[in-house]
Scaffold this active site. Structure first.
Site, mmCIF file in Angstrom:
data_model
loop_
_atom_site.group_PDB
_atom_site.id
_atom_site.type_symbol
_atom_site.label_atom_id
_atom_site.label_comp_id
_atom_site.label_asym_id
_atom_site.label_seq_id
_atom_site.Cartn_x
_atom_site.Cartn_y
_atom_site.Cartn_z
ATOM 1 N N ASP A 82 -5.921 -2.146 5.610
ATOM 2 C CA ASP A 82 -5.973 -3.527 5.100
ATOM 3 C C ASP A 82 -7.132 -3.689 4.120
ATOM 4 O O ASP A 82 -6.999 -4.335 3.078
ATOM 5 C CB ASP A 82 -6.044 -4.560 6.253
ATOM 6 N N ASP A 98 2.408 1.702 -4.714
ATOM 7 C CA ASP A 98 3.042 0.684 -5.558
ATOM 8 C C ASP A 98 2.015 -0.358 -5.995
ATOM 9 O O ASP A 98 2.030 -0.826 -7.140
ATOM 10 C CB ASP A 98 4.189 -0.004 -4.815
ATOM 11 N N ASP A 144 3.306 4.434 0.742
ATOM 12 C CA ASP A 144 4.387 3.800 -0.015
ATOM 13 C C ASP A 144 3.889 2.474 -0.602
ATOM 14 O O ASP A 144 4.043 2.182 -1.793
ATOM 15 C CB ASP A 144 5.566 3.562 0.959
ATOM 16 N N LYS A 153 -5.252 3.259 10.244
ATOM 17 C CA LYS A 153 -5.428 2.004 10.996
ATOM 18 C C LYS A 153 -5.913 2.423 12.390
ATOM 19 O O LYS A 153 -5.294 2.118 13.421
ATOM 20 C CB LYS A 153 -4.082 1.251 11.025
ATOM 21 N N TYR A 177 9.129 6.076 8.827
ATOM 22 C CA TYR A 177 10.428 6.226 8.170
ATOM 23 C C TYR A 177 11.272 7.317 8.812
ATOM 24 O O TYR A 177 12.498 7.323 8.672
ATOM 25 C CB TYR A 177 10.243 6.531 6.676
#
Ligand code: NAD
Length: 368
Positions: A233, A261, A257, A201, A144
């Site tokens: 994942d 959620d 993020d 990752k 971001y």
């Protein structure tokens, strides 16, 4: 002389002022039972600040926030400001602006399931019954905040080839940033059940490998914390399959993020979820929900997320862990007694047990 804590209060828009008022009631109840004093300094942010001052984060609001010991924020935004022209101020500028100006790099989101309302979760009770997770998300680095660019079409050029424009977003992390958030997470794990799952990752990304290296180096300082590596994942799957295996999860900005959620669904209502954003010298506490314009002004919003955010402030900013626990116990007690706001009521809930925002705040405050 009693300790005095100055708290910057930014109610914002929509249901923000309603849930913030309930949280302040609970803080006043804490104050009445202790020798600490809270001084509340209110200021505008978001849409109300745009209406009054033409900007979402007025200089004076920032000055007050910097001068206080902690910040409580409600929520910002609403349809009134959704259709502004490009380049005009937006309520979200206030939110992103204050996080940036206060240097808030760690976002902490606890997700737990309240037993009396477990049936509100879309997952089976047998899966969620022991879920109690703290997600620690890095807030100022990664995708971001890396370089973003869109490239016009260039014939036959570039990775992947083919036609059309291309775009890239750079995911950049320094050892300093990883160590800083890692330390926050190890400390949090030490205060909880002593287990930290570091999510990356590393099988594909260089940032993931650097992340894993730094976290493992840091682990030597925390021999009392069990460290588990997990690929993002797999983590997305495990949160739904077996959330009770987690204690603290630490991860970079984008993964955090998405995972936070996803995990929030376990609790059953957005209105229950609290968060803390911590920096070196500042901290901001806000619920995870937005300004909920559809229910604003009706005194029906659930104030528990905001109240639990205030409890996090007591714990993280003022070292008042016992007082924070008393708020948590008061919330548990009110729910165990059967009190509900509309979002966590079921068809079987008698109307006499469904409370408004203010009344739920009062029920919780009187149990402190
Ligand atoms: P939202 O979180 O405001 O609402 C989503 C749904 O959850 C709505 O149905 C709402 O009624 C319900 N809800 C939210 N909080 C609740 C509570 N405490 N009690 C009961 N029900 C609750 O998200 P949205 O509708 O996507 O966004 C509305 C506005 O909020 C937009 O302007 C958005 O930009 C803004 N927003 C602000 C923040 C923030 O201030 N941190 C975060 C997200 C969205």
């Amino acid at each position: 002389m009693s300790d005095c804590h100055r708290i910057c209060v930014l109610p914002g828009d929509g249901i923000g002022p309603e849930v913030v008022a309930a949280a302040l009631d609970v803080l006043r109840a804490v104050q009445a039972k202790s020798d600490v004093r809270f001084e509340f300094c209110e200021a505008p942010i978001g849409g109300v600040a745009i209406d009054e001052y033409g900007v979402a984060l007025p200089e004076n609001t920032l000055r007050i926030a910097r001068g206080c010991d902690a910040v409580i924020l409600g929520a910002v935004g609403g349809p009134k400001w959704d259709t502004v022209q490009p380049g005009c101020p937006r309520p979200e500028d206030g939110l992103l602006g204050i996080r940036k100006e206060l240097g808030l790099f760690a976002n902490l989101r606890p997700v737990r399931v309240y037993a009396p309302i477990a049936s509100h979760s879309p997952l089976k009770a047998s899966i969620i019954q022991n879920a109690d997770i703290l997600i620690v998300r890095e807030l100022t680095g990664g995708l971001y905040f890396g370089e973003h660019a869109t490239h016009a079409e260039v014939e036959g050029a570039g990775i992947g080839g083919g036609r059309g424009a291309r775009a890239h977003d750079v995911m950049l992390y320094s050892e300093f940033e990883i160590e800083r958030i890692g330390r926050q997470a190890f400390e949090a794990a030490r205060m909880r059940k002593g287990k930290l799952t570091s999510v990356d990752k590393a099988n594909v990304l260089d940032t993931g490998q650097l992340w894993r290296k730094v976290i493992h180096e840091l682990a030597r300082e925390y021999p009392d914390v069990e460290l588990v590596d997990m690929l993002v994942d797999n983590c997305a799957m495990q949160i739904i399959r077996d959330p009770s295996q987690f204690d603290v999860i630490v991860t970079e900005n984008t993964f955090g993020d998405i995972l936070s959620d996803e995990a929030s669904v376990l609790a059953g209502s957005l209105g229950l979820l609290a968060s803390a954003s911590l920096g070196q010298d500042n901290a901001l506490f806000e619920p995870c929900h937005g300004s909920a314009p559809d229910i604003a002004g009706k005194n029906i919003a659930n104030p528990i997320g905001q109240i639990q955010s205030a409890a996090m402030m007591l714990e993280y900013s003022f070292g008042m862990a016992d007082a924070a626990r008393s708020i948590g116990d008061a919330v548990d007690g009110a729910l165990a007694e059967g009190w509900r706001t509309f979002d966590i009521a079921s068809e079987e809930t008698p109307a006499s047990l469904i409370l408004g925002t203010r009344e739920m705040g009062e029920r919780i405050a009187e149990r402190i």
